[in-house]
Structures are given as structure tokens and as C-alpha cells.
Design an enzyme around this catalytic site. Structure first.
Site, PDB file in Angstrom:
ATOM      1  N   ASN A  20       0.807  -1.237   0.000  1.00 25.22           N
ATOM      2  CA  ASN A  20       0.000   0.000   0.000  1.00 25.22           C
ATOM      3  C   ASN A  20       0.834   1.278   0.000  1.00 25.22           C
ATOM      4  O   ASN A  20       0.482   2.251  -0.661  1.00 25.22           O
ATOM      5  CB  ASN A  20      -1.022  -0.016   1.139  1.00 25.22           C
ATOM      6  CG  ASN A  20      -0.388  -0.121   2.506  1.00 25.22           C
ATOM      7  OD1 ASN A  20       0.778  -0.481   2.633  1.00 25.22           O
ATOM      8  ND2 ASN A  20      -1.141   0.195   3.529  1.00 25.22           N
ATOM      9  N   GLY A  72       2.501  -5.612   7.450  1.00 22.33           N
ATOM     10  CA  GLY A  72       1.560  -6.352   6.607  1.00 22.33           C
ATOM     11  C   GLY A  72       0.366  -6.773   7.438  1.00 22.33           C
ATOM     12  O   GLY A  72       0.068  -6.166   8.475  1.00 22.33           O
ATOM     13  N   SER A  73      -0.294  -7.826   7.012  1.00 22.67           N
ATOM     14  CA  SER A  73      -1.521  -8.234   7.692  1.00 22.67           C
ATOM     15  C   SER A  73      -1.214  -8.988   8.990  1.00 22.67           C
ATOM     16  O   SER A  73      -0.131  -9.565   9.142  1.00 22.67           O
ATOM     17  CB  SER A  73      -2.333  -9.141   6.766  1.00 22.67           C
ATOM     18  OG  SER A  73      -1.577 -10.291   6.467  1.00 22.67           O
ATOM     19  N   THR A  89      -0.432 -12.710   8.254  1.00 19.59           N
ATOM     20  CA  THR A  89       0.951 -13.031   7.874  1.00 19.59           C
ATOM     21  C   THR A  89       1.911 -12.747   9.024  1.00 19.59           C
ATOM     22  O   THR A  89       2.896 -13.468   9.219  1.00 19.59           O
ATOM     23  CB  THR A  89       1.383 -12.225   6.625  1.00 19.59           C
ATOM     24  OG1 THR A  89       0.373 -12.347   5.629  1.00 19.59           O
ATOM     25  CG2 THR A  89       2.693 -12.717   6.057  1.00 19.59           C
ATOM     26  N   GLY A  90       1.607 -11.707   9.805  1.00 18.41           N
ATOM     27  CA  GLY A  90       2.473 -11.360  10.942  1.00 18.41           C
ATOM     28  C   GLY A  90       2.648 -12.541  11.890  1.00 18.41           C
ATOM     29  O   GLY A  90       3.744 -12.776  12.425  1.00 18.41           O
ATOM     30  N   GLU A 137       4.196  -4.603  12.392  1.00 21.63           N
ATOM     31  CA  GLU A 137       3.242  -3.501  12.166  1.00 21.63           C
ATOM     32  C   GLU A 137       2.112  -4.080  11.340  1.00 21.63           C
ATOM     33  O   GLU A 137       2.284  -4.325  10.139  1.00 21.63           O
ATOM     34  CB  GLU A 137       3.939  -2.359  11.403  1.00 21.63           C
ATOM     35  CG  GLU A 137       5.070  -1.686  12.155  1.00 21.63           C
ATOM     36  CD  GLU A 137       4.576  -0.657  13.162  1.00 21.63           C
ATOM     37  OE1 GLU A 137       3.347  -0.501  13.320  1.00 21.63           O
ATOM     38  OE2 GLU A 137       5.421  -0.003  13.795  1.00 21.63           O
ATOM     39  N   CYS A 163      -3.446   1.090   6.659  1.00 25.50           N
ATOM     40  CA  CYS A 163      -3.624   0.368   7.922  1.00 25.50           C
ATOM     41  C   CYS A 163      -4.368   1.222   8.945  1.00 25.50           C
ATOM     42  O   CYS A 163      -5.214   0.723   9.669  1.00 25.50           O
ATOM     43  CB  CYS A 163      -2.282  -0.087   8.471  1.00 25.50           C
ATOM     44  SG  CYS A 163      -1.056   1.221   8.562  1.00 25.50           S
ATOM     45  N   GLU A 186       7.447   1.523  15.600  1.00 25.51           N
ATOM     46  CA  GLU A 186       8.443   2.299  14.862  1.00 25.51           C
ATOM     47  C   GLU A 186       8.322   3.749  15.290  1.00 25.51           C
ATOM     48  O   GLU A 186       7.318   4.167  15.848  1.00 25.51           O
ATOM     49  CB  GLU A 186       8.209   2.151  13.350  1.00 25.51           C
ATOM     50  CG  GLU A 186       8.472   0.723  12.872  1.00 25.51           C
ATOM     51  CD  GLU A 186       8.219   0.492  11.386  1.00 25.51           C
ATOM     52  OE1 GLU A 186       7.331   1.154  10.809  1.00 25.51           O
ATOM     53  OE2 GLU A 186       8.902  -0.371  10.803  1.00 25.51           O
TER      54      GLU A 186
HETATM   55  P1  NAD Z   1       0.581  -9.258   3.586  1.00 23.26           P
HETATM   56  O1  NAD Z   1       0.664  -9.682   4.999  1.00 23.26           O
HETATM   57  O2  NAD Z   1      -0.134 -10.116   2.633  1.00 23.26           O
HETATM   58  O3  NAD Z   1       2.059  -9.064   2.963  1.00 23.26           O
HETATM   59  C1  NAD Z   1       3.011  -8.208   3.535  1.00 23.26           C
HETATM   60  C2  NAD Z   1       4.397  -8.636   3.111  1.00 23.26           C
HETATM   61  O4  NAD Z   1       4.680  -9.923   3.657  1.00 23.26           O
HETATM   62  C3  NAD Z   1       4.603  -8.790   1.611  1.00 23.26           C
HETATM   63  O5  NAD Z   1       5.905  -8.343   1.285  1.00 23.26           O
HETATM   64  C4  NAD Z   1       4.484 -10.279   1.407  1.00 23.26           C
HETATM   65  O6  NAD Z   1       5.158 -10.750   0.260  1.00 23.26           O
HETATM   66  C5  NAD Z   1       5.155 -10.797   2.652  1.00 23.26           C
HETATM   67  N1  NAD Z   1       4.789 -12.162   3.045  1.00 23.26           N
HETATM   68  C6  NAD Z   1       3.668 -12.864   2.731  1.00 23.26           C
HETATM   69  N2  NAD Z   1       3.691 -14.066   3.330  1.00 23.26           N
HETATM   70  C7  NAD Z   1       4.849 -14.135   4.038  1.00 23.26           C
HETATM   71  C8  NAD Z   1       5.433 -15.113   4.887  1.00 23.26           C
HETATM   72  N3  NAD Z   1       4.832 -16.289   5.140  1.00 23.26           N
HETATM   73  N4  NAD Z   1       6.620 -14.837   5.460  1.00 23.26           N
HETATM   74  C9  NAD Z   1       7.235 -13.657   5.252  1.00 23.26           C
HETATM   75  N5  NAD Z   1       6.731 -12.682   4.457  1.00 23.26           N
HETATM   76  C10 NAD Z   1       5.549 -12.919   3.856  1.00 23.26           C
HETATM   77  O7  NAD Z   1      -0.007  -7.777   3.635  1.00 23.26           O
HETATM   78  P2  NAD Z   1      -0.413  -6.837   2.420  1.00 23.26           P
HETATM   79  O8  NAD Z   1      -1.663  -7.411   1.811  1.00 23.26           O
HETATM   80  O9  NAD Z   1       0.778  -6.592   1.573  1.00 23.26           O
HETATM   81  O10 NAD Z   1      -0.752  -5.469   3.183  1.00 23.26           O
HETATM   82  C11 NAD Z   1      -2.004  -5.201   3.713  1.00 23.26           C
HETATM   83  C12 NAD Z   1      -2.031  -5.406   5.206  1.00 23.26           C
HETATM   84  O11 NAD Z   1      -0.934  -4.733   5.805  1.00 23.26           O
HETATM   85  C13 NAD Z   1      -3.271  -4.824   5.871  1.00 23.26           C
HETATM   86  O12 NAD Z   1      -3.743  -5.695   6.870  1.00 23.26           O
HETATM   87  C14 NAD Z   1      -2.769  -3.537   6.502  1.00 23.26           C
HETATM   88  O13 NAD Z   1      -3.549  -3.064   7.576  1.00 23.26           O
HETATM   89  C15 NAD Z   1      -1.387  -3.923   6.901  1.00 23.26           C
HETATM   90  N6  NAD Z   1      -0.518  -2.753   7.018  1.00 23.26           N
HETATM   91  C16 NAD Z   1      -0.089  -2.388   8.260  1.00 23.26           C
HETATM   92  C17 NAD Z   1       0.694  -1.251   8.419  1.00 23.26           C
HETATM   93  C18 NAD Z   1       1.187  -0.824   9.773  1.00 23.26           C
HETATM   94  O14 NAD Z   1       2.098   0.002   9.826  1.00 23.26           O
HETATM   95  N7  NAD Z   1       0.641  -1.324  10.861  1.00 23.26           N
HETATM   96  C19 NAD Z   1       1.033  -0.486   7.307  1.00 23.26           C
HETATM   97  C20 NAD Z   1       0.577  -0.890   6.055  1.00 23.26           C
HETATM   98  C21 NAD Z   1      -0.186  -2.035   5.923  1.00 23.26           C
END
Ligand code: NAD
Length: 476
Positions: free
Chosen positions: A151, A225-226, A229-230, A247, A281, A456
Site C-alpha cells: 500500500n 503487513g496483515s 501473515t504477521g 506492524e 492500515c 516504529e
Molecule cells: P501481507 O501480509 O499479505 O504481505 C506483507 C508482506 O509480507 C509482503 O511483502 C508479502 O510478500 C510478505 N509475506 C507474505 N507471506 C509471508 C510469509 N509467510 N513470510 C514472510 N513474508 C511474507 O499484507 P499486504 O496485503 O501486503 O498489506 C495489507 C495489510 O498490511 C493490511 O492488513 C494492513 O492493515 C497492513 N498494514 C499495516 C501497516 C502498519 O504500519 N501497521 C502499514 C501498512 C499495511
């Protein structure tokens, strides 16, 4: 003065060199469906090479002075700024956001690197007596991996590079497979200011993230990320006890009290709920409006949303772009399918098929759905937001907190004492009063509950890239 970059070719950067892989892939421009350029699909060998180079670079980078690191980071920030137009155009092309939001992202990336360059975790003397001295210091961890979502690819990579590098760590950036382009260029640019191996990038497919989190070499994973995945990242990192900063997602409530000036507040709510077409997010994802102003507020919000112009981010006047990728497009459409099934009341919008190429969805407001419906309980990460009404302060606080998420929240009222009283009861990492989204310099940014671990920003953000070490000196 930085050498100009070629913004049409895209490579991994390993040990200061641009490298290619046998296999390549590409993404599409989400506004048009047209193909973007080819990028690398990194293999396990690429991961080994990048980690080894980062470990080697760490030996000397961790011993450089703060001044030296600060100088390099500030020159790097200037160079990103000098390429602002190209980064902005590339962001529009790969992410789909409108020009002005892309420009904001570049500015934020530059200012975050500058802010981190100025921060220093100095050793603190805790005790100094004739018998004893105790010093608290912070030492870099080693190799960090920065995993970035789609995003805000440039801004989020910058939020990881700055604190990692100023504290003496080396970092490997892993962009989202959906948005590798600006990250690749910003890391390529870094090679002009940092020794080989200090800042590297590997792009790839879905197998790359797990390869990096499983690898025994890195000491730290900074993941954005989500939440889904986190949890996987944390499980994987736990095998070698890597440090993690997570995050994650959010389901931010905005609590609107009955005394607000509706005309002033509504444009801000519309902005913070629909910015980047809801793919933020900390966007407002649940609007809690006092029932005595519900109709007036809803109608004003509908007017504000109808003023949005949907389209290709490069078109003049466009305020909102498409959903970034097909996977997210399908997820958001699945939520829209609930409208008919659950008979939600649509105040404006509701369409997901706009009869044009690209992943466009109409900005949509759902009026007073049941509090336990998916649109209230889930993070849509798309242009759809529910309005829920309230009339009792304690109950609305309870409802706002009734989620596993805890990223951001906001309270809107002229009564600042009341606002603070409510704010202090909200379970969220950032709570804004009469605002939502606007950061303050060096403030912490991170989630409570399942919105994250660690944070962060500021000196605390730097600590996330360090070990604490106490030195106890017995003088006699
Ligand atoms: P995602 O979790 O699908 O992917 C994030 C990253 O993780 C990508 O680079 C992806 O390739 C990588 N990834 C996927 N599976 C993995 C694994 N098993 N091991 C390691 N890395 C892996 O998230 P997204 O769809 O790219 O982003 C959207 C989500 O991120 C939303 O839930 C949003 O709220 C969140 N987000 C949070 C923040 C924050 O600062 N808190 C900021 C932006 C987005």
C-alpha cells in the site's frame, strides 16, 4: 550530487551490484491492466548471497561513527528528493494511487530518513560513585530484514531503512511481489551513499518472505503487513529467536460526539476513511456517530464522498485510484457481496463493476449495519466504511474496543477534556483528537493487541534495532 538512475530497468541489489535472476516476473498497472517491467524472482542462493554480504558489511558498518552514518543518510535523503518526480510517477504506475498521494509518500519517505538520521541512542550513565559505575548502551543487532506491503511501498521501506542503518545494522529489503518497483530503485540509489551490503534488496514471489524469515543469518525481522501473515512471520522467526517488530492490520474507530461542527469535520473523516481507496492500515474503518446528529452527518459524508473522482492516478483531478491487485480486489468484492445478502443500507456507492479496465470499486458508505456484521468486525482494506450510531459514552468506548485490532482511533469533539477522557480508554497505539492519521515527529507508531508487536518511530523505534547492554564497572 547523486548520479541519475534509469527508472525503466529493475534488478536485485546484492553486495553493491545489480544482479539478475534466471526467472523474472512482472506486475500490471492496477488502473489500466497494462504490464509493468520485469523484475527478479530471487532464489535461495540469492538469499544466501545477500545475507552473507550483509553480515560482512555489518562488521565495519557497525563500527562507523554516528556522524558518518548520519551524513550518509542525509545525503541519501537528498538524492531521493532530487528524484522525487520519478519516484512519484513510478508509484502511480505500480500502486495506482493518485499523483498527489504519491508525492506525499515520497515527501514522507524523505522526511522519515532525515528524522531518523538525527536520532542517536547515546550511552547513559546510570550510576557513578567512587565504588561503581554503571552504563546502559545500545548495540546493533546485525542483519535486519525489512518486509514491506503493497500500500505504501516507498514510505514503509524508508521507515525501516532509516532506523536500521543509523543504529549500525545492515538491512535487506523485501518488497511485496505486487509493488517491487519503487523499492528496487530506492535501494539502487542507496548504493551511491553506503558501502556494499549495507542496504540490499531482493524481489521475488511468495516463497521469498519465508526464505528470509527461516534463514539463520538475519537477527531481526521488521514486518509490515496483515495480522494473518504477521503471525506466520513470528512463528518462523521464533525458531532462531530473531527479534521482530510487527506492524499489522487495523480496524480504527472514529468516535464523533454530538457537539462537532459537521461541515468542518466531515471532509476530514471522508479523507481519513477513503485515503488510498481505504488501503491504509490506519484509515478510519468504523465511524461511530452520536445518534442525535446521525442523519445530518451521514448526508454530509455522502456529499463529500460523491465529490471524489475515481480514476488513473495520472489523470488531472483524480482523488482516488483502484484497488492495488487482483487478490485484494476479490477480497473486497466478497465483502460487497454481503450488501445484498445481509440487506445492508447503502448510503452511497455499492458498485464493484464499473465497466472499465482496472480494479476500480465505488467508494461506499454502509448506514447502520448490525454491530456484529462483517463490515464492522473485519478490516475491509478497500473503499467501504460503516456508520454506526451511539448515545452513551461508556458503551461506545466498549464497542470501539470490541475488536482484536488496536492500531489507531480518533475522538471528535469541541470538549477537549471529554476527548482526552475517551482517548485514554481506547485500546490503540495511536489515538488522535479532532484528527486521524496526522503523525507527530518521532512519535511511536505501532499496534496494541493483534495490530502488532513493538513500534516504529523516535528513539523507541531505534531501540527495536538494538540489543540493550549494561556495563557494570567495579572501581575498587
Ligand atoms: P501481507 O501480509 O499479505 O504481505 C506483507 C508482506 O509480507 C509482503 O511483502 C508479502 O510478500 C510478505 N509475506 C507474505 N507471506 C509471508 C510469509 N509467510 N513470510 C514472510 N513474508 C511474507 O499484507 P499486504 O496485503 O501486503 O498489506 C495489507 C495489510 O498490511 C493490511 O492488513 C494492513 O492493515 C497492513 N498494514 C499495516 C501497516 C502498519 O504500519 N501497521 C502499514 C501498512 C499495511
Amino acid at each position: 550530487m547523486a548520479t541519475q538512475l534509469d527508472f525503466t530497468t529493475f534488478h536485485n541489489v546484492i553486495n553493491g551490484k545489480l544482479t539478475s535472476t534466471k526467472e523474472t516476473r512482472h506486475n500490471i498497472n492496477p488502473a489500466t491492466g497494462e504490464a509493468n517491467a520485469e523484475v527478479s524472482v530471487s532464489t535461495a542462493e540469492d538469499v544466501d548471497a545477500a545475507v552473507a554480504a550483509a553480515q560482512e558489511a555489518f562488521k565495519s558498518w557497525s563500527k562507523t561513527s554516528h556522524d558518518e552514518r548520519e551524513k550518509a543518510l542525509l545525503a541519501y535523503a537528498d538524492a531521493i528528493e532530487a528524484h522525487a518526480g520519478q519516484f512519484q510517477d513510478l508509484l502511480v504506475l505500480e500502486q495506482g494511487k493518485p499523483k498527489q498521494l504519491a508525492s506525499f509518500e515520497v515527501v514522507t519517505a524523505v522526511s522519515s530518513i532525515r528524522a531518523n538520521a538525527k536520532l542517536e541512542l547515546k550511552p547513559v550513565v546510570l550510576e557513578d560513585t567512587p565504588e561503581k559505575k554503571a552504563i546502559q548502551r545500545f548495540t546493533p543487532l546485525g542483519v535486519a530484514v525489512g518486509i514491506v506491503p503493497w500500500n505504501f511501498p516507498l514510505m514503509i521501506a524508508a521507515l525501516k531503512i532509516g532506523p536500521a542503518v543509523i543504529t549500525g545494522n545492515t538491512i535487506i529489503i523485501k518488497p511485496s511481489p505486487f509493488t517491487p518497483y519503487t523499492d528496487i530503485k530506492v535501494v539502487e540509489l542507496a548504493q551511491q551513499f553506503f558501502p556494499p551490503g549495507v542496504i540490499q534488496i531482493l524481489s521475488g514471489d511468495d516463497s521469498l518472505g519465508p526464505m528470509l524469515t527461516e534463514h539463520p543469518g538475519p537477527a531481526k525481522i521488521s514486518f509490515t503487513g496483515s495480522s494473518f501473515t504477521g503471525k506466520k512471520v513470528m512463528a518462523s522467526a521464533s525458531k532462531t529467536l530473531k527479534r521482530v517488530t510487527l506492524e499489522l492490520g487495523g480496524n480504527d474507530p472514529a468516535i464523533i460526539c454530538e457537539d462537532v461542527d459537521i461541515e468542518q469535520v466531515v471532509p476530514k473523516i471522508a479523507f481519513a476513511a477513503f485515503i488510498n481507496s481505504g488501503q491504509v492500515c490506519v484509515a478510519i474503518k468504523r465511524i461511530f456517530v452520536h445518534e442525535s446528529i446521525h442523519e445530518k452527518f451521514r448526508d454530509a459524508l455522502v456529499r463529500a464522498v460523491k465529490d471524489f473522482k475515481l480514476g488513473d492516478g495520472n489523470e488531472e483531478g483524480v482523488t482516488h485510484g483502484p484497488i492495488q491487485n487482483s487478490m485484494q480486489f476479490e477480497k473486497v468484492k466478497d465483502l460487497f457481496a454481503e450488501i445484498e445478502k445481509e440487506k445492508w443500507s447503502v448510503a452511497t456507492g455499492g458498485r464493484t463493476d464499473l465497466g472499465r479496465p482496472g480494479y476500480f470499486i465505488e467508494p461506499t458508505i454502509i448506514d447502520r449495519p448490525p454491530i456484529d456484521s462483517r463490515i464492522v468486525t473485519e478490516e475491509p482494506f478497500g473503499p467501504i466504511v460503516p456508520i454506526v450510531t451511539w448515545n452513551d459514552e461508556a458503551s461506545v468506548i466498549k464497542e470501539a474496543n470490541n475488536t482484536k485490532m488496536g492500531l489507531g482511533a480518533s475522538v471528535w469533539t469541541k470538549d477537549l477534556d471529554r476527548a482526552q477522557r475517551i482517548a485514554e480508554q481506547l485500546e490503540a497505539g495511536c489515538v488522535w483528537i479532532n484528527n486521524h492519521l496526522e503523525p507527530s515527529v518521532n512519535s511511536s507508531f505501532g499496534g496494541h493487541k493483534e495490530s502488532g508487536i513493538g513500534y516504529e518511530g523516535g528513539l523507541g523505534g531505534l531501540m527495536g534495532y538494538c540489543n540493550a547492554q549494561s556495563i557494570h564497572i567495579k572501581k575498587q
